[in-house]
Scaffold this motif. Structure first.
Motif, PDB file in Angstrom:
ATOM      1  N   THR A   9       6.225  16.175  12.374  1.00 22.73           N
ATOM      2  CA  THR A   9       5.943  15.893  10.967  1.00 22.73           C
ATOM      3  C   THR A   9       7.226  15.688  10.169  1.00 22.73           C
ATOM      4  OG1 THR A   9       5.770  18.253  10.437  1.00 22.73           O
ATOM      5  CG2 THR A   9       3.731  17.091  10.957  1.00 22.73           C
ATOM      6  N   SER A  10       8.249  16.480  10.456  1.00 20.19           N
ATOM      7  CA  SER A  10       9.514  16.294   9.729  1.00 20.19           C
ATOM      8  C   SER A  10      10.206  15.011  10.179  1.00 20.19           C
ATOM      9  CB  SER A  10      10.431  17.504   9.888  1.00 20.19           C
ATOM     10  OG  SER A  10      10.774  17.705  11.241  1.00 20.19           O
ATOM     11  N   GLY A  11      10.040  14.630  11.430  1.00 15.90           N
ATOM     12  CA  GLY A  11      10.602  13.360  11.907  1.00 15.90           C
ATOM     13  C   GLY A  11       9.935  12.163  11.259  1.00 15.90           C
ATOM     14  N   ILE A  12       8.624  12.232  11.099  1.00 15.54           N
ATOM     15  CA  ILE A  12       7.901  11.159  10.403  1.00 15.54           C
ATOM     16  C   ILE A  12       8.378  11.074   8.955  1.00 15.54           C
ATOM     17  CG2 ILE A  12       5.626  10.499   9.505  1.00 15.54           C
ATOM     18  CD1 ILE A  12       4.503  11.595  12.204  1.00 15.54           C
ATOM     19  N   PHE A  13       8.585  12.221   8.337  1.00 11.56           N
ATOM     20  CA  PHE A  13       9.107  12.231   6.971  1.00 11.56           C
ATOM     21  C   PHE A  13      10.500  11.604   6.913  1.00 11.56           C
ATOM     22  CE2 PHE A  13      11.415  14.943   3.701  1.00 11.56           C
ATOM     23  CZ  PHE A  13      11.089  14.125   2.645  1.00 11.56           C
ATOM     24  N   ALA A  14      11.342  11.915   7.875  1.00  8.32           N
ATOM     25  CA  ALA A  14      12.693  11.333   7.903  1.00  8.32           C
ATOM     26  C   ALA A  14      12.629   9.810   8.040  1.00  8.32           C
ATOM     27  CB  ALA A  14      13.506  11.941   9.042  1.00  8.32           C
ATOM     28  N   LEU A  15      11.747   9.334   8.904  1.00 10.37           N
ATOM     29  CA  LEU A  15      11.599   7.882   9.075  1.00 10.37           C
ATOM     30  C   LEU A  15      11.047   7.229   7.808  1.00 10.37           C
ATOM     31  CD1 LEU A  15      10.239   7.708  12.733  1.00 10.37           C
ATOM     32  CD2 LEU A  15      12.522   7.071  11.917  1.00 10.37           C
ATOM     33  N   SER A  16      10.057   7.854   7.194  1.00  6.98           N
ATOM     34  CA  SER A  16       9.490   7.262   5.975  1.00  6.98           C
ATOM     35  C   SER A  16      10.500   7.299   4.833  1.00  6.98           C
ATOM     36  CB  SER A  16       8.181   7.956   5.574  1.00  6.98           C
ATOM     37  OG  SER A  16       8.404   9.247   5.078  1.00  6.98           O
ATOM     38  N   THR A  17      11.347   8.319   4.789  1.00  2.76           N
ATOM     39  CA  THR A  17      12.390   8.374   3.764  1.00  2.76           C
ATOM     40  C   THR A  17      13.424   7.281   3.987  1.00  2.76           C
ATOM     41  OG1 THR A  17      12.079  10.742   3.412  1.00  2.76           O
ATOM     42  CG2 THR A  17      14.191   9.822   2.724  1.00  2.76           C
ATOM     43  N   ALA A  18      13.792   7.047   5.243  1.00  7.06           N
ATOM     44  CA  ALA A  18      14.745   5.971   5.547  1.00  7.06           C
ATOM     45  C   ALA A  18      14.172   4.612   5.143  1.00  7.06           C
ATOM     46  CB  ALA A  18      15.100   5.988   7.028  1.00  7.06           C
ATOM     47  N   ALA A  19      12.910   4.377   5.490  1.00  9.37           N
ATOM     48  CA  ALA A  19      12.275   3.110   5.129  1.00  9.37           C
ATOM     49  C   ALA A  19      12.156   2.980   3.611  1.00  9.37           C
ATOM     50  CB  ALA A  19      10.899   3.002   5.784  1.00  9.37           C
ATOM     51  N   ALA A  20      11.787   4.058   2.936  1.00 15.12           N
ATOM     52  CA  ALA A  20      11.660   4.026   1.476  1.00 15.12           C
ATOM     53  C   ALA A  20      13.020   3.811   0.814  1.00 15.12           C
ATOM     54  CB  ALA A  20      11.027   5.319   0.973  1.00 15.12           C
ATOM     55  N   SER A  21      14.069   4.320   1.418  1.00 11.63           N
ATOM     56  CA  SER A  21      15.418   4.104   0.873  1.00 11.63           C
ATOM     57  C   SER A  21      15.809   2.633   0.946  1.00 11.63           C
ATOM     58  CB  SER A  21      16.436   4.962   1.615  1.00 11.63           C
ATOM     59  OG  SER A  21      16.181   6.330   1.391  1.00 11.63           O
ATOM     60  N   VAL A  22      15.415   1.972   2.026  1.00 11.56           N
ATOM     61  CA  VAL A  22      15.667   0.534   2.141  1.00 11.56           C
ATOM     62  C   VAL A  22      14.886  -0.216   1.056  1.00 11.56           C
ATOM     63  CG1 VAL A  22      15.332  -1.502   3.608  1.00 11.56           C
ATOM     64  CG2 VAL A  22      16.241   0.621   4.591  1.00 11.56           C
ATOM     65  N   VAL A  23      13.632   0.161   0.863  1.00 10.52           N
ATOM     66  CA  VAL A  23      12.814  -0.463  -0.187  1.00 10.52           C
ATOM     67  C   VAL A  23      13.468  -0.247  -1.548  1.00 10.52           C
ATOM     68  CG1 VAL A  23      10.596  -0.319  -1.421  1.00 10.52           C
ATOM     69  CG2 VAL A  23      10.643  -0.304   1.083  1.00 10.52           C
ATOM     70  N   ALA A  24      13.908   0.972  -1.823  1.00  9.95           N
ATOM     71  CA  ALA A  24      14.521   1.273  -3.119  1.00  9.95           C
ATOM     72  C   ALA A  24      15.815   0.488  -3.324  1.00  9.95           C
ATOM     73  CB  ALA A  24      14.796   2.769  -3.229  1.00  9.95           C
ATOM     74  N   ALA A  25      16.618   0.352  -2.274  1.00 13.11           N
ATOM     75  CA  ALA A  25      17.872  -0.387  -2.394  1.00 13.11           C
ATOM     76  C   ALA A  25      17.617  -1.873  -2.653  1.00 13.11           C
ATOM     77  CB  ALA A  25      18.704  -0.212  -1.131  1.00 13.11           C
ATOM     78  N   ARG A  26      16.527  -2.388  -2.110  1.00 13.88           N
ATOM     79  CA  ARG A  26      16.189  -3.798  -2.308  1.00 13.88           C
ATOM     80  C   ARG A  26      15.482  -4.065  -3.631  1.00 13.88           C
ATOM     81  NH1 ARG A  26      14.198  -5.624   3.712  1.00 13.88           N
ATOM     82  NH2 ARG A  26      16.264  -5.469   4.669  1.00 13.88           N
ATOM     83  N   HIS A  27      14.908  -3.029  -4.215  1.00 13.34           N
ATOM     84  CA  HIS A  27      14.167  -3.151  -5.471  1.00 13.34           C
ATOM     85  C   HIS A  27      14.754  -2.159  -6.474  1.00 13.34           C
ATOM     86  CE1 HIS A  27      11.278  -5.616  -3.358  1.00 13.34           C
ATOM     87  NE2 HIS A  27      11.193  -4.686  -2.444  1.00 13.34           N
ATOM     88  N   PRO A  28      15.885  -2.493  -7.079  1.00 13.20           N
ATOM     89  CA  PRO A  28      16.572  -1.530  -7.946  1.00 13.20           C
ATOM     90  C   PRO A  28      15.833  -1.182  -9.234  1.00 13.20           C
ATOM     91  CG  PRO A  28      17.663  -3.660  -8.014  1.00 13.20           C
ATOM     92  CD  PRO A  28      16.599  -3.752  -6.951  1.00 13.20           C
ATOM     93  N   GLY A 108       4.538  -4.264  -3.574  1.00 10.81           N
ATOM     94  CA  GLY A 108       3.674  -3.746  -2.512  1.00 10.81           C
ATOM     95  C   GLY A 108       4.425  -2.794  -1.596  1.00 10.81           C
ATOM     96  N   ALA A 109       5.684  -3.115  -1.312  1.00 13.95           N
ATOM     97  CA  ALA A 109       6.503  -2.242  -0.457  1.00 13.95           C
ATOM     98  C   ALA A 109       6.742  -0.894  -1.138  1.00 13.95           C
ATOM     99  CB  ALA A 109       7.830  -2.921  -0.136  1.00 13.95           C
ATOM    100  N   ALA A 110       6.944  -0.911  -2.443  1.00 17.63           N
ATOM    101  CA  ALA A 110       7.146   0.344  -3.170  1.00 17.63           C
ATOM    102  C   ALA A 110       5.879   1.190  -3.158  1.00 17.63           C
ATOM    103  CB  ALA A 110       7.582   0.061  -4.609  1.00 17.63           C
ATOM    104  N   ARG A 111       4.734   0.565  -3.339  1.00 18.52           N
ATOM    105  CA  ARG A 111       3.467   1.312  -3.283  1.00 18.52           C
ATOM    106  C   ARG A 111       3.232   1.882  -1.887  1.00 18.52           C
ATOM    107  NH1 ARG A 111       2.197  -2.820  -6.838  1.00 18.52           N
ATOM    108  NH2 ARG A 111       1.237  -4.122  -5.252  1.00 18.52           N
ATOM    109  N   ALA A 112       3.606   1.125  -0.858  1.00 16.26           N
ATOM    110  CA  ALA A 112       3.473   1.627   0.516  1.00 16.26           C
ATOM    111  C   ALA A 112       4.403   2.822   0.740  1.00 16.26           C
ATOM    112  CB  ALA A 112       3.779   0.519   1.516  1.00 16.26           C
ATOM    113  N   ALA A 113       5.601   2.762   0.179  1.00 18.88           N
ATOM    114  CA  ALA A 113       6.541   3.882   0.310  1.00 18.88           C
ATOM    115  C   ALA A 113       5.997   5.130  -0.381  1.00 18.88           C
ATOM    116  CB  ALA A 113       7.898   3.497  -0.270  1.00 18.88           C
ATOM    117  N   ILE A 114       5.378   4.949  -1.534  1.00 20.80           N
ATOM    118  CA  ILE A 114       4.776   6.084  -2.242  1.00 20.80           C
ATOM    119  C   ILE A 114       3.667   6.697  -1.388  1.00 20.80           C
ATOM    120  CG2 ILE A 114       3.377   6.740  -4.251  1.00 20.80           C
ATOM    121  CD1 ILE A 114       5.010   4.565  -5.808  1.00 20.80           C
TER     122      ILE A 114
END
Length: 135
Positions: A9-28, A108-114
């Motif tokens: 569960t913590s590994g899935i969270f780490a992966l989702s945080t990494a993906a969400a960070s990419v989304v955030a960097a692309r959508h300032p 859509g990517a931001a909503r998916a990250a949420i």
């Protein structure tokens, strides 16, 4: 011996945080603004500093949860409590971001990250609670 449930569960969270960070960097347009408070600097600078973004948890959170789950030996409730607590913090953190409630524009990517944040937070709370009950 590592607790596989907590680590998964913590590994899935780490992966989702990494993906969400990419989304955030692309959508300032989705900086971290919990309760309306905003740190100075760009979204990328905020992510690097550990502040997080509107759709990404701060990087220390998955680091702490994953490290705690990795070090779990079955000797005590500490790792389960840590993973559950970080999961609860993810849920609260996501809930207090303006982008979650549509007060900031979201792709859509931001909503998916949420959604991924909420799912991983719930899974960590449930996994930690399960381990605490099974002791």
């Amino acid at each position: 011996m590592t607790d596989r449930l907590l680590l998964a569960t913590s590994g899935i969270f780490a992966l989702s945080t990494a993906a969400a960070s990419v989304v955030a960097a692309r959508h300032p347009a989705v900086p971290g603004e919990p309760l309306g408070l905003r740190a100075p600097g760009s979204v990328v600078a905020q992510l690097a500093a550990g502040w997080g973004a509107g759709v990404a948890a701060p990087w220390p959170m998955p680091a702490v949860a994953t490290w705690s789950a990795w070090r779990a030996t079955g000797d005590g409730p500490g790792p389960a409590r840590t993973v559950a607590t970080v999961g609860a913090m993810v849920l609260v953190g996501t809930a207090i971001e303006p982008v979650t409630w549509g007060r900031r524009p979201a792709t859509g990517a931001a909503r998916a990250a949420i959604a991924a944040n909420l799912a991983s937070g719930i899974s960590m709370v449930l996994a930690g609670a399960h381990r605490l009950r099974s002791r």
